[in-house]
Write an enzyme that holds these catalytic residues in place. Sequence first.
Site, short mmCIF file in Angstrom:
data_model
loop_
_atom_site.label_atom_id
_atom_site.label_comp_id
_atom_site.label_asym_id
_atom_site.label_seq_id
_atom_site.Cartn_x
_atom_site.Cartn_y
_atom_site.Cartn_z
CD GLU A 179 46.27 22.04 24.79
OE1 GLU A 179 46.07 22.20 23.59
OE2 GLU A 179 45.88 21.05 25.43
CB CYS A 234 45.96 17.79 33.48
SG CYS A 234 46.44 16.70 32.14
CB CYS A 250 54.14 14.37 21.99
SG CYS A 250 54.68 12.76 22.63
CB CYS A 272 49.54 8.27 20.25
SG CYS A 272 50.76 7.68 21.42
CB CYS A 290 47.55 11.72 21.00
SG CYS A 290 48.18 13.07 22.00
N GLY A 316 52.95 15.93 25.69
CA GLY A 316 54.32 15.45 25.77
C GLY A 316 54.48 14.15 26.52
CB CYS A 375 46.22 15.09 25.27
SG CYS A 375 47.89 14.93 25.11
N1 SAH Z 1 52.65 10.93 26.85
C1 SAH Z 1 52.09 10.39 28.03
C2 SAH Z 1 51.34 11.39 28.87
C3 SAH Z 1 50.46 12.37 28.14
S1 SAH Z 1 49.05 11.69 27.33
C4 SAH Z 1 51.23 9.18 27.72
O1 SAH Z 1 50.95 8.93 26.56
O2 SAH Z 1 50.87 8.49 28.66
C5 SAH Z 1 47.98 11.34 28.69
C6 SAH Z 1 46.86 10.35 28.36
O3 SAH Z 1 45.92 10.93 27.46
C7 SAH Z 1 47.40 9.09 27.68
O4 SAH Z 1 46.92 7.92 28.30
C8 SAH Z 1 46.84 9.25 26.30
O5 SAH Z 1 46.70 8.02 25.67
C9 SAH Z 1 45.53 9.96 26.51
N2 SAH Z 1 44.99 10.56 25.28
C10 SAH Z 1 45.66 11.16 24.28
N3 SAH Z 1 44.81 11.54 23.29
C11 SAH Z 1 43.57 11.16 23.68
C12 SAH Z 1 42.27 11.28 23.08
N4 SAH Z 1 42.08 11.86 21.90
N5 SAH Z 1 41.22 10.76 23.76
C13 SAH Z 1 41.39 10.19 24.99
N6 SAH Z 1 42.59 10.07 25.59
C14 SAH Z 1 43.67 10.54 24.95
FE1 SF4 Z 2 51.15 9.59 22.60
FE2 SF4 Z 2 51.18 10.69 25.06
FE3 SF4 Z 2 52.67 11.73 23.07
FE4 SF4 Z 2 50.02 11.98 22.96
S1 SF4 Z 2 51.37 12.88 24.49
S2 SF4 Z 2 51.41 11.39 21.26
S3 SF4 Z 2 49.36 10.06 23.89
S4 SF4 Z 2 52.90 9.70 23.97
#
Ligand code: SAH
Ligand code: SF4
Length: 344
Positions: free
Chosen positions: A90, A103, A110, A114, A117, A157, A330
């Site tokens: 995306e 973005c 990924c 997390c 996410c 990612g 994301c």
């Molecule tokens: N992998 C990197 C960049 C992509 S995620 C990282 O984790 O920083 C970008 C941001 O979106 C991160 O801060 C992540 O914690 C946040 N994010 C992911 N899922 C989310 C959700 N469901 N609600 C709000 N923020 C979210």
């Molecule tokens: Fe975690 Fe960023 Fe990967 Fe989502 S994209 S799983 S927030 S590291």
Amino acid sequence: MKHLLDMTAEEFAAEMARLEQPKFRARQIGDWVWHRGVFDFAKMTNLPAAQRAGMAEQFSILSGKVMARADAADQVTKLLLAWPDGQQVETVLIPTAHHATACLSTQAGCAVGCSFCASGSQGLGRNLTGGEIVEQVLQLQAATGRKVTHAVFMGMGEPLANFEATLFAVRAIIDPGRLGISARHVTVSTVGLPKAIRNLAAQKLPITLAISLHAHNDALRRQLIPNAPADIESIVEAAEAFYESRHRELTLEYVLLAGVNDTNLCAEGLSRIARRLRCNVNIIRFNPAPGLPYQRPSGQATLRFAQRLEKAGVNVQIRKSRGAEADAACGQLRAKMGEQELQS
Ligand code: SAH
Ligand code: SF4
């Protein structure tokens, strides 16, 4: 067939020399691609007709196909792009009156996983190439007619787990001959890979680094990020090295999850880390998606948490939630497509 977007300016110039083209040819084609949004050699009218066909046989420009598009009422546009091997990512455009922020995704899925996410829950498909990351900016510009002025690596990612391609994309984005976006308008977001953060610091690029912290201690952080690649202390030390390399401001990102990481104790712990790094904190209210086991905190609870940080002397921002209708968090558009809910 070679991918033009995967080449540096020097590599493309070398290709033109190999094809015995005049010196200005690389710049001429680059101007169409990077500045005029023309991706079809047949439409490059200042190229001799024979060259238009010849170039098209040798080079491809865009390789992604727009599979779905979602537009929110607040002008946020999200595209789902499919690459020739079927992998999908995306990419999102978030415009204001004078700016437009892209973005960008760096991986299909990924591996970090997390627990809050949508991208993480899908696992890692593969790394994107540098060209596939940069292409997202061109696709967004073509789809919306807006010129991208800011880029954040906050899509699907983990950018620093795909280091070379991310670095290639940052360089293409800030290169005046290519996208020409100010490096000060570029932010790379990472879950925290200390070695890669130090490596990035060594490049001395005046970009902003955002570190996704989400918890003030390792026990809580491991609950939220089971495969966290490093402990908080090593991440903070690497962040200090990044700060010292350029004296650029860092940002800590903190996804606020109701009843999980929003206590006073959490705010105190977070403010200690933010003060040590002299950095801003970006609070992101959890964006719910199907299957994610958390609650979005209320506006009031979010404000209270932010005020605690402020009282402790920390610069804090609550990130505006935009593009809710465009499934802007994301990984959500792709997750939906997987469930075949998206009608388009
Ligand atoms: N992998 C990197 C960049 C992509 S995620 C990282 O984790 O920083 C970008 C941001 O979106 C991160 O801060 C992540 O914690 C946040 N994010 C992911 N899922 C989310 C959700 N469901 N609600 C709000 N923020 C979210
Ligand atoms: Fe975690 Fe960023 Fe990967 Fe989502 S994209 S799983 S927030 S590291």
